[in-house]
Design a protein around this motif. Sequence first.
Motif, PDB file in Angstrom:
ATOM      1  N   ILE A   1      -1.237 -26.274  -7.928  1.00  0.00           N
ATOM      2  CA  ILE A   1      -0.061 -25.909  -8.713  1.00  0.00           C
ATOM      3  C   ILE A   1       0.920 -27.072  -8.714  1.00  0.00           C
ATOM      4  O   ILE A   1       1.224 -27.640  -7.658  1.00  0.00           O
ATOM      5  CB  ILE A   1       0.617 -24.653  -8.151  1.00  0.00           C
ATOM      6  N   LEU A   2       1.408 -27.426  -9.894  1.00  0.00           N
ATOM      7  CA  LEU A   2       2.448 -28.442 -10.033  1.00  0.00           C
ATOM      8  C   LEU A   2       3.793 -27.731 -10.089  1.00  0.00           C
ATOM      9  O   LEU A   2       4.039 -26.917 -10.978  1.00  0.00           O
ATOM     10  CB  LEU A   2       2.218 -29.265 -11.303  1.00  0.00           C
ATOM     11  N   VAL A   3       4.673 -28.038  -9.126  1.00  0.00           N
ATOM     12  CA  VAL A   3       6.021 -27.465  -9.074  1.00  0.00           C
ATOM     13  C   VAL A   3       7.004 -28.515  -9.573  1.00  0.00           C
ATOM     14  O   VAL A   3       7.134 -29.584  -8.983  1.00  0.00           O
ATOM     15  CB  VAL A   3       6.385 -27.025  -7.639  1.00  0.00           C
ATOM     16  N   VAL A   4       7.683 -28.202 -10.664  1.00  0.00           N
ATOM     17  CA  VAL A   4       8.640 -29.133 -11.267  1.00  0.00           C
ATOM     18  C   VAL A   4      10.031 -28.512 -11.185  1.00  0.00           C
ATOM     19  O   VAL A   4      10.347 -27.565 -11.905  1.00  0.00           O
ATOM     20  CB  VAL A   4       8.283 -29.432 -12.738  1.00  0.00           C
ATOM     21  N   GLU A   5      10.856 -29.031 -10.298  1.00  0.00           N
ATOM     22  CA  GLU A   5      12.196 -28.486 -10.046  1.00  0.00           C
ATOM     23  C   GLU A   5      13.065 -29.616  -9.482  1.00  0.00           C
ATOM     24  O   GLU A   5      12.681 -30.258  -8.508  1.00  0.00           O
ATOM     25  CB  GLU A   5      12.089 -27.324  -9.054  1.00  0.00           C
ATOM     26  N   ASP A   6      14.225 -29.857 -10.094  1.00  0.00           N
ATOM     27  CA  ASP A   6      15.050 -30.991  -9.665  1.00  0.00           C
ATOM     28  C   ASP A   6      15.942 -30.680  -8.476  1.00  0.00           C
ATOM     29  O   ASP A   6      16.495 -31.603  -7.870  1.00  0.00           O
ATOM     30  CB  ASP A   6      15.892 -31.512 -10.840  1.00  0.00           C
ATOM     31  N   GLU A   7      16.100 -29.401  -8.128  1.00  0.00           N
ATOM     32  CA  GLU A   7      16.895 -29.052  -6.952  1.00  0.00           C
ATOM     33  C   GLU A   7      15.980 -29.086  -5.727  1.00  0.00           C
ATOM     34  O   GLU A   7      15.079 -28.241  -5.591  1.00  0.00           O
ATOM     35  CB  GLU A   7      17.516 -27.670  -7.118  1.00  0.00           C
TER      36      GLU A   7
ATOM     37  N   THR B   1      -3.136 -35.236 -11.582  1.00  0.00           N
ATOM     38  CA  THR B   1      -3.667 -34.226 -10.664  1.00  0.00           C
ATOM     39  C   THR B   1      -4.405 -33.070 -11.335  1.00  0.00           C
ATOM     40  O   THR B   1      -5.076 -32.296 -10.653  1.00  0.00           O
ATOM     41  CB  THR B   1      -2.529 -33.644  -9.802  1.00  0.00           C
ATOM     42  N   ALA B   2      -4.261 -32.908 -12.671  1.00  0.00           N
ATOM     43  CA  ALA B   2      -4.928 -31.824 -13.410  1.00  0.00           C
ATOM     44  C   ALA B   2      -4.734 -30.468 -12.726  1.00  0.00           C
ATOM     45  O   ALA B   2      -5.697 -29.814 -12.325  1.00  0.00           O
ATOM     46  CB  ALA B   2      -6.415 -32.123 -13.568  1.00  0.00           C
ATOM     47  N   PRO B   3      -3.479 -29.994 -12.588  1.00  0.00           N
ATOM     48  CA  PRO B   3      -3.234 -28.716 -11.902  1.00  0.00           C
ATOM     49  C   PRO B   3      -3.783 -27.522 -12.666  1.00  0.00           C
ATOM     50  O   PRO B   3      -4.001 -27.578 -13.879  1.00  0.00           O
ATOM     51  CB  PRO B   3      -1.698 -28.666 -11.820  1.00  0.00           C
ATOM     52  N   ASP B   4      -3.991 -26.432 -11.933  1.00  0.00           N
ATOM     53  CA  ASP B   4      -4.464 -25.190 -12.544  1.00  0.00           C
ATOM     54  C   ASP B   4      -3.326 -24.394 -13.170  1.00  0.00           C
ATOM     55  O   ASP B   4      -3.561 -23.518 -14.012  1.00  0.00           O
ATOM     56  CB  ASP B   4      -5.156 -24.328 -11.488  1.00  0.00           C
ATOM     57  N   LEU B   5      -2.081 -24.677 -12.742  1.00  0.00           N
ATOM     58  CA  LEU B   5      -0.910 -23.956 -13.233  1.00  0.00           C
ATOM     59  C   LEU B   5       0.318 -24.819 -12.988  1.00  0.00           C
ATOM     60  O   LEU B   5       0.351 -25.598 -12.037  1.00  0.00           O
ATOM     61  CB  LEU B   5      -0.776 -22.599 -12.532  1.00  0.00           C
ATOM     62  N   VAL B   6       1.327 -24.658 -13.853  1.00  0.00           N
ATOM     63  CA  VAL B   6       2.566 -25.421 -13.705  1.00  0.00           C
ATOM     64  C   VAL B   6       3.748 -24.456 -13.601  1.00  0.00           C
ATOM     65  O   VAL B   6       3.908 -23.563 -14.431  1.00  0.00           O
ATOM     66  CB  VAL B   6       2.787 -26.374 -14.902  1.00  0.00           C
ATOM     67  N   LEU B   7       4.553 -24.649 -12.553  1.00  0.00           N
ATOM     68  CA  LEU B   7       5.831 -23.961 -12.413  1.00  0.00           C
ATOM     69  C   LEU B   7       6.892 -24.941 -12.881  1.00  0.00           C
ATOM     70  O   LEU B   7       7.051 -26.011 -12.289  1.00  0.00           O
ATOM     71  CB  LEU B   7       6.093 -23.586 -10.951  1.00  0.00           C
ATOM     72  N   LEU B   8       7.642 -24.588 -13.917  1.00  0.00           N
ATOM     73  CA  LEU B   8       8.443 -25.580 -14.619  1.00  0.00           C
ATOM     74  C   LEU B   8       9.874 -25.113 -14.841  1.00  0.00           C
ATOM     75  O   LEU B   8      10.119 -24.134 -15.544  1.00  0.00           O
ATOM     76  CB  LEU B   8       7.763 -25.872 -15.972  1.00  0.00           C
ATOM     77  N   ASP B   9      10.819 -25.827 -14.241  1.00  0.00           N
ATOM     78  CA  ASP B   9      12.235 -25.547 -14.463  1.00  0.00           C
ATOM     79  C   ASP B   9      12.630 -26.035 -15.853  1.00  0.00           C
ATOM     80  O   ASP B   9      12.112 -27.044 -16.341  1.00  0.00           O
ATOM     81  CB  ASP B   9      13.077 -26.264 -13.400  1.00  0.00           C
TER      82      ASP B   9
END
Length: 232
Positions: free
Chosen positions: A10-16, A50-58
């Motif tokens: 999982i790719l976690v994209v969050e600036d905080e 990284t070819a993630p299976d899912l992205v968590l995106l802010d």
Amino acid sequence: MSVDGAGRTILVVEDEPVINQAVTDRLRGSGYVVVQAWDGPGAVEKFAATAPDLVLLDVMLPGFDGHEVCRRIQAERPVPVLMLTARDDEADILVGLGAGADDYLTKPFRMRELVARVAALLRRVDRAAELAGRSATELGDLRVDAAARRVWVAGAEVHLTPTEFDLLLCLAARPGVVLTRENLYAEVWGWPGASGTRTVDSHVKALRAKIGADRVRTAHGVGYALETGTAS
């Protein structure tokens, strides 16, 4: 430690930083491999690497926002995207869904719900793979090919997001039958409960814009049905 994630990335994209790390720790505790990014350009770069299976995106990110990140990664490879937003505004949500997001969570959110939403989105990916042997469905001039995940209206191909396609497929399996918002959310998103009814409404609105507003009938106060004939 739970191993529910079964090693999926999982790719976690969050600036905080605090939120990014808290989400990362919780997902890793559930067995997922987590890659972190803190801005728009970094998210696109990590996605390609990284070819993630899912992205968590802010939504709000430095560089360029989450909507642009979603457009760029979906153009590269379809992937489930769960957007995190501080605004519970329908217009803002529709922009995210139009960019290719599958679902959204409004901040502040509970970690337990986030992990459950992630698991539900990944189950949808697994279910989609099981449809490979299904034949195409034709309703008037609407043709839905479950195996190829393609849709045509009056002979012209229409490009749907993964969630829009799954929603259409669910409605097309029972043409003319009214399905409640709760049932649609449970079947398409894999997450039962009334909390997702606005998500269903937003996706139906986006689907209508692509296949024709008259094709999806609203049963007020109940849900939606796919009409069996040609839209006017």
